[in-house]
Each structure stands twice: as C-alpha cells, then as structure tokens.
Design a protein around this motif. Structure first.
Motif, PDB file in Angstrom:
ATOM      1  N   PRO A  52       0.363   4.346   9.949  1.00 29.55           N
ATOM      2  CA  PRO A  52      -0.408   4.809   8.806  1.00 29.55           C
ATOM      3  C   PRO A  52       0.209   4.782   7.355  1.00 29.55           C
ATOM      4  O   PRO A  52       1.677   4.836   7.572  1.00 29.55           O
ATOM      5  CB  PRO A  52      -0.841   6.123   9.156  1.00 29.55           C
ATOM      6  CG  PRO A  52       0.064   6.434   9.897  1.00 29.55           C
ATOM      7  CD  PRO A  52       0.495   5.521  10.651  1.00 29.55           C
ATOM      8  N   VAL A  53      -0.099   4.620   6.517  1.00 31.21           N
ATOM      9  CA  VAL A  53       0.487   4.869   4.993  1.00 31.21           C
ATOM     10  C   VAL A  53       0.612   6.367   4.906  1.00 31.21           C
ATOM     11  O   VAL A  53      -0.482   6.884   4.503  1.00 31.21           O
ATOM     12  CB  VAL A  53      -0.211   4.218   3.918  1.00 31.21           C
ATOM     13  CG1 VAL A  53       0.179   4.686   2.448  1.00 31.21           C
ATOM     14  CG2 VAL A  53      -0.349   2.799   4.065  1.00 31.21           C
ATOM     15  N   ALA A  70       7.847   7.621   0.797  1.00 32.37           N
ATOM     16  CA  ALA A  70       7.325   7.669   2.367  1.00 32.37           C
ATOM     17  C   ALA A  70       7.952   8.459   3.280  1.00 32.37           C
ATOM     18  O   ALA A  70       9.048   8.617   3.146  1.00 32.37           O
ATOM     19  CB  ALA A  70       7.773   6.161   2.642  1.00 32.37           C
ATOM     20  N   SER A  71       7.092   9.137   4.166  1.00 28.79           N
ATOM     21  CA  SER A  71       7.586   9.814   5.295  1.00 28.79           C
ATOM     22  C   SER A  71       6.913   9.779   6.462  1.00 28.79           C
ATOM     23  O   SER A  71       6.016   8.690   6.963  1.00 28.79           O
ATOM     24  CB  SER A  71       7.285  11.358   4.652  1.00 28.79           C
ATOM     25  OG  SER A  71       5.884  11.659   4.668  1.00 28.79           O
ATOM     26  N   HIS A  72       7.497  10.611   7.413  1.00 26.13           N
ATOM     27  CA  HIS A  72       6.644  10.655   8.926  1.00 26.13           C
ATOM     28  C   HIS A  72       6.824   9.276   9.626  1.00 26.13           C
ATOM     29  O   HIS A  72       7.966   8.502   9.366  1.00 26.13           O
ATOM     30  CB  HIS A  72       5.465  11.313   8.745  1.00 26.13           C
ATOM     31  CG  HIS A  72       5.499  12.832   8.281  1.00 26.13           C
ATOM     32  ND1 HIS A  72       5.614  13.057   7.037  1.00 26.13           N
ATOM     33  CD2 HIS A  72       5.280  13.818   9.014  1.00 26.13           C
ATOM     34  CE1 HIS A  72       5.657  14.401   6.829  1.00 26.13           C
ATOM     35  NE2 HIS A  72       5.235  14.887   7.910  1.00 26.13           N
ATOM     36  N   ARG A  73       5.730   8.691  10.001  1.00 24.36           N
ATOM     37  CA  ARG A  73       5.881   7.406  10.653  1.00 24.36           C
ATOM     38  C   ARG A  73       5.865   6.470   9.804  1.00 24.36           C
ATOM     39  O   ARG A  73       6.746   5.392  10.210  1.00 24.36           O
ATOM     40  CB  ARG A  73       4.252   7.309  11.286  1.00 24.36           C
ATOM     41  CG  ARG A  73       4.232   8.028  12.525  1.00 24.36           C
ATOM     42  CD  ARG A  73       2.667   8.492  13.134  1.00 24.36           C
ATOM     43  NE  ARG A  73       2.128   9.421  11.947  1.00 24.36           N
ATOM     44  CZ  ARG A  73       0.907   9.846  12.075  1.00 24.36           C
ATOM     45  NH1 ARG A  73       0.232   9.573  13.162  1.00 24.36           N
ATOM     46  NH2 ARG A  73       0.300  10.390  11.012  1.00 24.36           N
ATOM     47  N   SER A  74       5.612   6.334   8.476  1.00 23.53           N
ATOM     48  CA  SER A  74       5.977   5.314   7.614  1.00 23.53           C
ATOM     49  C   SER A  74       7.454   4.950   7.413  1.00 23.53           C
ATOM     50  O   SER A  74       8.082   4.175   7.414  1.00 23.53           O
ATOM     51  CB  SER A  74       5.287   5.516   6.248  1.00 23.53           C
ATOM     52  OG  SER A  74       4.168   5.149   6.173  1.00 23.53           O
ATOM     53  N   GLN A 118       0.727  -1.365   0.095  1.00 27.14           N
ATOM     54  CA  GLN A 118      -0.034  -0.107   0.056  1.00 27.14           C
ATOM     55  C   GLN A 118       0.853   1.270   0.131  1.00 27.14           C
ATOM     56  O   GLN A 118       0.583   2.285  -0.528  1.00 27.14           O
ATOM     57  CB  GLN A 118      -0.746  -0.084   1.075  1.00 27.14           C
ATOM     58  CG  GLN A 118      -1.918  -1.141   1.230  1.00 27.14           C
ATOM     59  CD  GLN A 118      -2.822  -1.170   2.552  1.00 27.14           C
ATOM     60  OE1 GLN A 118      -2.106  -1.421   3.657  1.00 27.14           O
ATOM     61  NE2 GLN A 118      -4.105  -1.042   2.403  1.00 27.14           N
ATOM     62  N   LEU A 119       1.975   1.257   0.640  1.00 26.88           N
ATOM     63  CA  LEU A 119       2.980   2.316   0.803  1.00 26.88           C
ATOM     64  C   LEU A 119       3.591   2.358  -0.549  1.00 26.88           C
ATOM     65  O   LEU A 119       3.516   3.583  -1.114  1.00 26.88           O
ATOM     66  CB  LEU A 119       3.745   2.369   2.079  1.00 26.88           C
ATOM     67  CG  LEU A 119       4.880   3.340   2.138  1.00 26.88           C
ATOM     68  CD1 LEU A 119       4.435   4.600   2.700  1.00 26.88           C
ATOM     69  CD2 LEU A 119       5.900   2.619   3.218  1.00 26.88           C
ATOM     70  N   GLU A 120       4.245   1.407  -1.193  1.00 27.94           N
ATOM     71  CA  GLU A 120       4.652   1.460  -2.445  1.00 27.94           C
ATOM     72  C   GLU A 120       3.552   1.945  -3.625  1.00 27.94           C
ATOM     73  O   GLU A 120       4.131   2.869  -4.352  1.00 27.94           O
ATOM     74  CB  GLU A 120       5.364   0.064  -2.554  1.00 27.94           C
ATOM     75  CG  GLU A 120       6.319   0.357  -4.093  1.00 27.94           C
ATOM     76  CD  GLU A 120       7.076  -0.774  -3.912  1.00 27.94           C
ATOM     77  OE1 GLU A 120       7.814  -0.827  -5.122  1.00 27.94           O
ATOM     78  OE2 GLU A 120       7.164  -1.812  -3.197  1.00 27.94           O
ATOM     79  N   ALA A 121       2.286   1.627  -3.267  1.00 26.94           N
ATOM     80  CA  ALA A 121       1.253   2.096  -4.342  1.00 26.94           C
ATOM     81  C   ALA A 121       1.206   3.631  -4.146  1.00 26.94           C
ATOM     82  O   ALA A 121       0.884   4.212  -5.139  1.00 26.94           O
ATOM     83  CB  ALA A 121      -0.049   1.393  -4.120  1.00 26.94           C
ATOM     84  N   ALA A 122       1.095   4.060  -3.048  1.00 28.68           N
ATOM     85  CA  ALA A 122       0.961   5.665  -2.721  1.00 28.68           C
ATOM     86  C   ALA A 122       2.030   6.241  -3.546  1.00 28.68           C
ATOM     87  O   ALA A 122       1.920   7.321  -4.269  1.00 28.68           O
ATOM     88  CB  ALA A 122       0.950   6.071  -1.476  1.00 28.68           C
ATOM     89  N   CYS A 123       3.429   5.864  -3.397  1.00 29.76           N
ATOM     90  CA  CYS A 123       4.509   6.434  -3.995  1.00 29.76           C
ATOM     91  C   CYS A 123       4.378   6.465  -5.369  1.00 29.76           C
ATOM     92  O   CYS A 123       4.630   7.309  -6.183  1.00 29.76           O
ATOM     93  CB  CYS A 123       5.650   5.891  -3.286  1.00 29.76           C
ATOM     94  SG  CYS A 123       6.043   6.188  -1.718  1.00 29.76           S
ATOM     95  N   LEU A 124       4.160   5.203  -5.965  1.00 27.61           N
ATOM     96  CA  LEU A 124       3.931   4.998  -7.525  1.00 27.61           C
ATOM     97  C   LEU A 124       2.932   6.209  -7.907  1.00 27.61           C
ATOM     98  O   LEU A 124       3.224   6.527  -9.262  1.00 27.61           O
ATOM     99  CB  LEU A 124       3.687   3.804  -7.878  1.00 27.61           C
ATOM    100  CG  LEU A 124       5.008   2.600  -7.563  1.00 27.61           C
ATOM    101  CD1 LEU A 124       4.280   1.252  -7.811  1.00 27.61           C
ATOM    102  CD2 LEU A 124       6.075   3.069  -8.400  1.00 27.61           C
ATOM    103  N   ALA A 132      -3.904   7.312   1.356  1.00 30.37           N
ATOM    104  CA  ALA A 132      -2.657   7.594   2.177  1.00 30.37           C
ATOM    105  C   ALA A 132      -2.829   8.859   2.984  1.00 30.37           C
ATOM    106  O   ALA A 132      -3.699   9.766   2.508  1.00 30.37           O
ATOM    107  CB  ALA A 132      -1.179   7.499   1.275  1.00 30.37           C
ATOM    108  N   VAL A 133      -1.923   9.000   3.985  1.00 25.80           N
ATOM    109  CA  VAL A 133      -1.962  10.490   4.685  1.00 25.80           C
ATOM    110  C   VAL A 133      -1.043  11.081   3.879  1.00 25.80           C
ATOM    111  O   VAL A 133       0.194  10.679   3.790  1.00 25.80           O
ATOM    112  CB  VAL A 133      -1.361  10.356   6.101  1.00 25.80           C
ATOM    113  CG1 VAL A 133      -1.357  11.753   6.597  1.00 25.80           C
ATOM    114  CG2 VAL A 133      -2.467   9.423   6.988  1.00 25.80           C
TER     115      VAL A 133
END
Length: 315
Positions: A94-95, A76-80, A62-68, A110-111
């Motif tokens: 969170p993502v 990815a930043s902050h808590r991720s 999910q994190l990689e999808a948000a970046c793509l 994502a946030v």
C-alpha cells in the motif's frame, strides 16, 4: 520559457509531479496551476499536487504525491518504506506514509500514520522519495506486521548491514516512553532471538548443560580447541574422540557480518575434512525447542557411535 524549463525539470525529478508551491516559486501567475488543470495540461492527484498530462501513473508516483501533499515532515513509512529499502517486494504494497501529528492529511490517497516523534533525522531520501530510516521502518513494521515477519525483516537488514542491534535498541529507548506501536513487537523479536548482547558464552554453556542433563545426554565440552593447519579453532561445544561431534550456537556472536560469515564457512570445511560432524543451533531453538535440540544431538551421537571410525587427517 525559463520558468517552464524549471518546472519541467522539477516534474522529471518527481515522477511527473508538480506542487502549487513550485508553480509559485517559478514565478508563475497565481492560479496558473488551476488554469492548466482546467484546460487539461495537468491533473490533480492530491491536495496541492498535480501530475503532468501523459506522465505514467505508478506506485512510486502515488507515494511521492502523498509525501509532497503532506509537507516536509512526512515520509514513506511502514510497508512502503520496507519496499523502498528493498526489504520486501513492491507487489501489493500500500501507499503508506507517516506525518507529524499536527499535520492534516485529509484528501491524501494513502494509509496515513500520525506521529508525535517523527524527527528530521528519522527521514532519508531513497531514490528521491523521503523515507523513514531503516531502523525506524523496522520498528514501525511491528504495528502492521506479525512478529515472525518482523523477525525475518530484521535478519535481512542485519545481513545487509543496514542496521545494528545496538542501533535498533537505541531507537527503541528513544521512542518507547511514548507508547508507540511496534516497539513491543521488536522487543519480543530481540528477546526471542537473543541477538548479540543478550546472550553470553557462559549462558549458552549453562543452557546446553541443562538440556543434556534433562534429556539424559552426556555433557559436551565447552570451548574445545582443535588444531588446524598449525593454528587453533575453538568449538562452542564438542564431543571429542571418538565421536568428533561439534555443536555451534548462533546468536551470541556477530554472525551477520560478511567476513565472519565467510570465516565460519572456512572453519566448517576445515573441521569436516578432519572428520568432525557439525551441528548448528540458534539461541531461540535452544530456549524454545529444547526437546528438538536434545533429540538432534542424541541422533547425531547414535550415528557417530554406530559409524566406523574415520582415519585421522591433518590439514
């Protein structure tokens, strides 16, 4: 077949994800991704990003999808990012991503933080996922976490030698003029802990002398020399014979480096075998909890005064 092999390799490298751009780069016909989504071979997970059927759904995916979905200048930043760097656990994180201010993150699950100062040098690949650098991540953390938590994260990163205090200060100087969130928290953390450059031996001597004076304690001897195994050890402060009470102040030296950490333990053991009692205080304790420092020193003096004298030892 070669096109499909190329896409399969890309999906394996991206947690089972593919982008519309990758379909086009592989020479697939326009609309191929939409067609395969319609017939069930792919599933849309973010704008322009699809998941291969059967690929497990994970937090990393999910994190990689948000970046793509948000393009090259996103990470990815902050808590991720803290989780990717191993500074916090993955549970309930969170993502969370940062994108350049001009980027439209609509439809991204994502946030999303939008930044005017996200530069390519602020982004590193961590296990294949673009991630804000450790120093930026720590400063960003102040926007979503409390001071005490940021302080612990900074200490953890310093112990692992992921950052230096100077590096954190340099980054803050670069971005502080933009009024970005998180800088104020990190500045308070550094001031409270007085890491490295912000406290000197002379300042420590002056502060401890004042604590002793204001609480009715005898003055301690600064930079006291002790002979050990033919060499010398310097104590930050000492009450020599007959008390043999040493006081070390952590915070005005590079105490987070591994070789210094190990040398401190050797030094402590040597002094203990010579009959010394060692007290350790942080700069923060001396500035924020002076009453407790004074009480602890006073109790140690009482114990050493009432205890029978120890026979001298030579290492």
């Amino acid at each position: 077949m070669q096109r499909l092999d190329h896409l399969a390799a890309s999906a394996r490298a991206q947690s089972g994800l593919l982008t519309n751009t990758q379909f086009e780069a592989a020479g697939m016909q326009p609309g191929a991704a939409k067609y395969r989504t319609r017939v069930g071979g792919l599933e849309r997970v973010a704008p322009g990003v699809r998941r291969v059927g059967g690929a497990p759904i994970t937090w990393r995916q999910q994190l990689e999808a948000a970046c793509l979905a948000t393009g090259p200048l996103s990470a990815a930043s902050h808590r991720s990012a803290l989780a990717l760097w191993g500074l916090i656990t993955w549970e309930d994180v969170p993502v969370e991503i940062t994108v350049v201010y001009e980027r439209d993150p609509d439809g991204c699950d994502a946030v999303v933080h939008r930044s005017k100062d996200l530069l390519p040098q602020d982004i590193e690949l961590v296990d294949g996922i673009p991630c804000t650098s450790v120093v930026r991540t720590l400063v960003d953390a102040g926007a979503v976490l409390q001071d005490r938590t940021v302080e612990r994260l900074l200490e953890r990163a310093l112990v692992r030698q992921l950052v230096t205090v100077a590096g954190v200060r340099d980054f803050m100087e670069r971005v502080a003029a933009r009024g970005r969130r998180g800088v104020g928290v990190m500045r308070r953390v550094l001031e409270a802990r007085a890491y490295g450059e912000s406290a000197s031996q002379s300042e420590a001597e002056e502060l401890l002398a004042r604590i002793c004076r204001e609480h009715g304690l005898p003055p301690a001897v600064p930079q006291y020399r002790v002979e050990v195994d033919g060499g010398l050890r310097f104590l930050d402060f000492a009450y020599p014979q007959p008390l043999l009470l040493a006081i070390e102040v952590d915070g005005f030296g590079p105490h987070t480096q591994r070789h210094v950490f190990e040398d401190d333990r050797v030094r402590r053991d040597e002094l203990t075998l010579l009959g010394w009692m060692l007290l350790h205080f942080t700069w923060r304790q001396m500035t924020k909890r002076a009453w407790w420092v004074a009480r602890t020193i006073g109790r140690a003096i009482d114990l050493r005064t009432s205890a029978p004298p120890l026979p001298p030892a030579v290492l």
